[in-house]
Write an enzyme that holds these catalytic residues in place. Structure first.
Site, PDB file in Angstrom:
ATOM      1  N   LYS A 282       0.843  -1.198   0.000  1.00 54.94           N
ATOM      2  CA  LYS A 282       0.000   0.000   0.000  1.00 54.94           C
ATOM      3  C   LYS A 282       0.878   1.246   0.000  1.00 54.94           C
ATOM      4  O   LYS A 282       1.930   1.238   0.636  1.00 54.94           O
ATOM      5  CB  LYS A 282      -0.839   0.047   1.293  1.00 54.94           C
ATOM      6  N   ARG A 356     -10.098 -11.714   2.461  1.00 54.48           N
ATOM      7  CA  ARG A 356     -10.966 -12.781   1.933  1.00 54.48           C
ATOM      8  C   ARG A 356     -10.246 -14.136   1.918  1.00 54.48           C
ATOM      9  O   ARG A 356     -10.884 -15.183   1.964  1.00 54.48           O
ATOM     10  CB  ARG A 356     -11.494 -12.396   0.538  1.00 54.48           C
TER      11      ARG A 356
HETATM   12  N1  BES Z   1      -7.938  -3.858   4.924  1.00 57.16           N
HETATM   13  C1  BES Z   1      -8.200  -3.445   3.599  1.00 57.16           C
HETATM   14  C2  BES Z   1      -9.549  -2.754   3.444  1.00 57.16           C
HETATM   15  C3  BES Z   1      -9.684  -1.387   4.068  1.00 57.16           C
HETATM   16  C4  BES Z   1      -9.356  -0.265   3.330  1.00 57.16           C
HETATM   17  C5  BES Z   1     -10.216  -1.231   5.317  1.00 57.16           C
HETATM   18  C6  BES Z   1      -9.516   0.989   3.884  1.00 57.16           C
HETATM   19  C7  BES Z   1     -10.368   0.010   5.885  1.00 57.16           C
HETATM   20  C8  BES Z   1     -10.027   1.127   5.160  1.00 57.16           C
HETATM   21  C9  BES Z   1      -8.206  -4.646   2.653  1.00 57.16           C
HETATM   22  O1  BES Z   1      -7.381  -5.696   3.010  1.00 57.16           O
HETATM   23  C10 BES Z   1      -7.752  -4.149   1.323  1.00 57.16           C
HETATM   24  O2  BES Z   1      -6.667  -3.679   1.244  1.00 57.16           O
HETATM   25  N2  BES Z   1      -8.602  -4.275   0.319  1.00 57.16           N
HETATM   26  C11 BES Z   1      -8.310  -3.829  -0.979  1.00 57.16           C
HETATM   27  C12 BES Z   1      -8.898  -4.819  -1.938  1.00 57.16           C
HETATM   28  C13 BES Z   1      -8.503  -4.596  -3.365  1.00 57.16           C
HETATM   29  C14 BES Z   1      -7.027  -4.812  -3.539  1.00 57.16           C
HETATM   30  C15 BES Z   1      -9.297  -5.537  -4.225  1.00 57.16           C
HETATM   31  C16 BES Z   1      -8.931  -2.452  -1.177  1.00 57.16           C
HETATM   32  O3  BES Z   1     -10.039  -2.226  -0.698  1.00 57.16           O
HETATM   33  O4  BES Z   1      -8.291  -1.600  -1.783  1.00 57.16           O
HETATM   34 ZN    ZN Z   2      -5.390  -5.477   2.300  1.00 57.67          ZN
END
Ligand code: BES
Ligand code: ZN
Ligand code: ZN
Length: 505
Positions: A282, A356
């Protein structure tokens, strides 16, 4: 924690520092207010009017007077008009209690008594009303001050008295306050864990916290790590765990009722103690706050500790896969293919869609070993959910109408609000992969990242009724809801308690 007790005396016969009035918009002067006029402030009505205190939501006014050796404080808090739907009226009441707690802390009032209007607009019986109010006060009390040198030893200690109306069933009111203290304590634990950063609350540490709660509250606790997970075919859990120096922990807590033939409810919570994104790292500003990525697991563990004490007449199993999502030479790559416990496979297109993967195995585990009548999972799963619903509603996804109805009813009663999104077959194409059964991200052309994540999870439940809660927007830093405070909100705990305690097959 603030101690909440019943008082059996009329308001002004309580020897306390604070007298709190929750007053509806355009309130009329009741006996207690008249007595204050008589004993302390002959012009109370004009004083309130001069200060534009009309009982509107957000109205707040304090008068202080030296009397009988102590400083007496009269705190007036507006409730609003209470002309909305009953659940909205209850929410207004909760927020007025948020004002109350902030005020008690600011004025350092160590004991206070509360005067209530009839609150018929809230449509709750008195024990439920007392329970909701007391839970809210415990929530409002929470602050994460462990690492603030100046504050850490100075948490607020105080007692608040609720007056038991004449002729009320005192034992039911006492039980309601006790139940609220149990919920409050567990929620404060969960919020504290969620607020702790990833360097402190590792999977091992959180698992040992869970074991501590299980031992204290009579739950069966099973914990295993990476090796056993691999042996059991949990390729999703292992793939996320692979990059970290911290050993992942798979935690199972069981509450068993004495009722024969009782159904089992499974609660499954995402427990990523820190989510860097893994190899699909990230950017720094999206990584901030990823310590909260275990809030689902904390809610599940807290809920189980509550059931150990409230003893519902259904079995409840809580499952919390705990991992840290890190990049390293051992980390899972993009393009890798993993095989889950039920034999299905997924191509990893983005290692940041890790929630997931661990939940998939946890859902399989729940079904295989507990044959639950229903499963609810709770996860900070998708950033898309924050875009779709913001911070006031968690996303609810299920194909089961009755389960949706029951969860929505629990959400209305408990204050942990949900909004339903469609799990529709049309979105299934978004998570098809060319080289495996599934892809762990949705194809951009389909959008709806929250729904496609939900559809991914659906592949790992075959017989149980199942619902998925995405709490990415509601788990922390909820604006404006004063009793949620800053940091972790503890979302899901109140919902689970209401759902399980009222569960009917
Ligand atoms: N933990 C994050 C989701 C999240 C994002 C929670 C912002 C709270 C605030 C999750 O693991 C994630 O990174 N999801 C990705 C999925 C994508 C790569 C398909 C996302 O939401 O960007
Ligand atoms: Zn994530
Ligand atoms: Zn995550």
């Amino acid at each position: 924690m603030i101690e909440i007790k019943l008082s059996h005396k009329p308001l002004l016969s309580n020897t306390v520092e604070g007298y709190v009035f929750l007053l509806e918009e355009n309130f009329s002067f009741n006996e207690d207010l008249k007595q204050i006029e008589k004993e302390f402030y002959p012009h109370l009505a004009s004083i309130l009017e001069k200060h534009d205190f009309k009982g509107r939501r957000g109205d707040y006014f304090v008068v202080t007077t030296p009397a009988h050796g102590t400083l007496k404080q009269f705190i007036f808090i507006g409730l609003g008009s209470l002309k909305k739907a009953w659940n909205e009226n209850v929410e207004d009441l909760r927020r007025s209690l948020g004002v109350l707690v902030a005020s008690l802390k600011k004025l350092c009032i160590k004991d206070a008594v509360l005067s209530l209007p009839s609150l018929q607009e809230c449509k709750l019986d008195l024990p439920s009303l007392f329970e909701t109010m007391a839970v809210t006060i415990h929530y409002a009390d929470y602050e994460f001050i462990t690492f603030k040198s100046e504050k850490k030893d100075k948490s607020y200690v105080g007692t608040l008295y609720f007056i038991a109306p004449h002729g009320s069933e005192v034992n039911l009111l006492e039980a309601a306050l006790k139940k609220a203290a149990i919920i409050g304590e567990a929620a404060l634990w969960a919020r504290h864990c969620s607020d702790l950063p990833g360097n402190i609350i590792t999977p091992t540490k959180l698992a040992s916290e869970a074991r501590g709660l299980a031992d204290k509250h009579g739950l069966v606790c099973t914990i295993f790590g990476r090796e056993k997970a691999l042996e059991m075919g949990m390729g999703g859990f292992a793939a996320v765990d692979a990059g970290s120096d911290q050993d992942g922990k798979f935690v199972i807590l069981e509450y068993k009722t004495k009722r024969a033939d009782a159904p089992t409810i499974a609660l499954v919570g995402k427990g990523v103690t820190f989510d860097t994104g893994g190899i699909s790292l990230k950017p720094w500003n999206s990584m901030t706050g990823m310590k909260y990525d275990m809030s689902g697991a904390a809610a599940v563990i807290a809920a189980l500790s509550i059931f150990g004490q409230l003893k519902p007449d259904v079995n409840v199993v809580g499952i919390a896969p705990l991992v840290e999502n890190m990049p390293s030479g051992k980390a899972t790559r993009q393009d890798d293919i993993v095989t889950f416990m039920n034999g299905k496979t997924a191509e990893i297109q983005n290692t940041d869609a890790e929630g997931r993967l661990i939940l998939a195995d946890a859902l399989c585990y729940a079904e295989k070993f507990y044959k639950p009548e229903c499963i609810i999972d709770i996860a900070t799963l998708t950033g898309a959910c924050v875009v779709a619903l913001g911070h006031f509603f968690s996303a609810l996804m299920t194909r089961d109408e009755k389960l949706a109805h029951n969860i929505e009813a629990s959400a209305l009663r408990s204050g942990d609000r949900v909004w339903r999104l469609p799990l529709h077959d049309d979105f299934k194409a978004a998570i098809k992969a060319d080289v495996a059964d599934l892809a762990n991200t949705g194809k951009p052309a389909y959008g709806a990242g929250t729904i496609t994540a939900g559809l991914f999870l659906e592949n790992f439940v075959s017989k149980s009724k199942w619902a998925h809660l995405d709490i990415a927007g509601t788990a922390h830093d909820v604006p404006d809801i004063n009793y949620m405070g800053r940091g972790s909100s503890g979302v899901g705990i109140r919902l689970f308690v209401d759902f399980v305690m009222n569960y009917r097959s």
